[in-house]
Write an enzyme that holds these catalytic residues in place. Structure first.
Site, PDB file in Angstrom:
ATOM      1  N   HIS A 198      -2.837   0.102  -3.950  1.00 52.88           N
ATOM      2  CA  HIS A 198      -2.995  -1.040  -3.055  1.00 52.88           C
ATOM      3  C   HIS A 198      -2.900  -2.264  -3.950  1.00 52.88           C
ATOM      4  CE1 HIS A 198      -4.206   1.780   0.020  1.00 52.88           C
ATOM      5  NE2 HIS A 198      -5.059   2.306  -0.849  1.00 52.88           N
ATOM      6  N   CYS A 244      -5.434  18.067  -8.964  1.00 53.88           N
ATOM      7  CA  CYS A 244      -6.056  19.359  -9.197  1.00 53.88           C
ATOM      8  C   CYS A 244      -5.059  20.241  -9.939  1.00 53.88           C
ATOM      9  CB  CYS A 244      -6.420  20.007  -7.868  1.00 53.88           C
ATOM     10  SG  CYS A 244      -7.458  18.931  -6.878  1.00 53.88           S
ATOM     11  N   GLU A 279      -1.233  18.823  -5.329  1.00 50.10           N
ATOM     12  CA  GLU A 279      -2.448  18.800  -6.164  1.00 50.10           C
ATOM     13  C   GLU A 279      -3.390  17.645  -5.813  1.00 50.10           C
ATOM     14  OE1 GLU A 279       0.660  18.611  -7.282  1.00 50.10           O
ATOM     15  OE2 GLU A 279       1.080  20.541  -8.244  1.00 50.10           O
ATOM     16  N   SER A 280      -3.213  16.951  -4.731  1.00 55.83           N
ATOM     17  CA  SER A 280      -4.078  15.882  -4.192  1.00 55.83           C
ATOM     18  C   SER A 280      -3.263  14.614  -3.900  1.00 55.83           C
ATOM     19  CB  SER A 280      -5.324  15.603  -5.013  1.00 55.83           C
ATOM     20  OG  SER A 280      -6.205  16.716  -4.908  1.00 55.83           O
ATOM     21  N   SER A 307       0.865  -1.169   0.000  1.00 57.35           N
ATOM     22  CA  SER A 307       0.000   0.000   0.000  1.00 57.35           C
ATOM     23  C   SER A 307       0.897   1.213   0.000  1.00 57.35           C
ATOM     24  CB  SER A 307      -0.900   0.047   1.246  1.00 57.35           C
ATOM     25  OG  SER A 307      -2.052  -0.725   1.059  1.00 57.35           O
TER      26      SER A 307
END
Lengths: 151, 151
Positions: free
Chosen positions: B104, B119, B98-99, B91
């Site tokens: 996973h 973003c 930007e996010s 993971s």
């Protein structure tokens, strides 16, 4: 103040104990789940909050993420939050044994883009109730994906 | 071996310079973008890889995530990966200005559930090309959400 959200006050039901074990034949728990005859990796909720409060409060947001983990019966591995100086927005991710929860907030728009992605014997929808109580959004939009469906 | 993926070999075009600035009137860059008359926070790609390779190789995966960030023109703030001992799954989350990008993996199923959420003036679809070259999946499924659309 009855409306005030109290972080860490969420009770956790012994959910795992109530679940049937359908991995008895597997050599290990791969966290895949089975519902309605479909075997899949996990449920991914795409949660958009509008008109939400306290989206600039990093300490509060961290507590809310931890409460989401507890309420869902998940296991926290790592948590990281970042406070943006330009607009006081917060980006945060909680990495779980069962996947992750994330938040990206725009306090100036009352908007937060959140993900609740959980595998295994967890209850991701309980996290949404924590978010609703904590951020008191005027509107909440929830999309749901079954990730990794194996037919 | 022409098929071998070379981490860090992805060239990055000067994308930002080619973008028009439509936030000139804003007091700051809030990373919202506008396309087809819709103003929204960002593009969230839900990427499922099947029949993928090297999903148990944590160092490789970290390099791939970093290459995704570079190729998309994004800015890395924090990266964290976890290796599961039970099935060698990984993971990982890269938190961006930007996010985020997340993975996973279930190596035993050749399956990885990935998110590329970006973003601002970035190119998230370039990250998908990096993933395709790196993990060489037999099949790739991509869902796309525009998060935070303000109409």
């Amino acid at each position: 103040m009855s409306e005030t959200y109290q972080p860490r006050a969420v009770s956790q039901a012994p959910y795992a104990a109530a679940q049937g074990g359908d991995d008895a034949g597997s050599p290990f728990n791969d966290y895949f789940v089975e519902q309605d005859g479909v075997r899949f990796a996990g449920t991914h909720l795409i949660v958009d909050l509008w008109g939400a409060k306290r989206l600039d409060d990093m300490a509060f947001i961290e507590n809310v993420l931890r409460d989401c983990v507890d309420a869902s019966g998940a296991t926290l591995l790592h948590i990281h939050l970042h406070h943006f100086t330009e607009n006081n927005g917060v980006s945060g991710v909680a990495v779980l044994a069962e996947s992750h929860i994330s938040i990206h907030s725009w306090p100036e728009h009352g908007y937060a883009a959140m993900d609740v992605f959980m595998c295994g014997e967890t209850e991701p929808h309980r996290a949404v109730e924590v978010l609703r109580a904590a951020f008191r959004p005027e509107r909440i939009e929830i999309g749901e994906h079954r990730r990794g469906a194996m037919a």
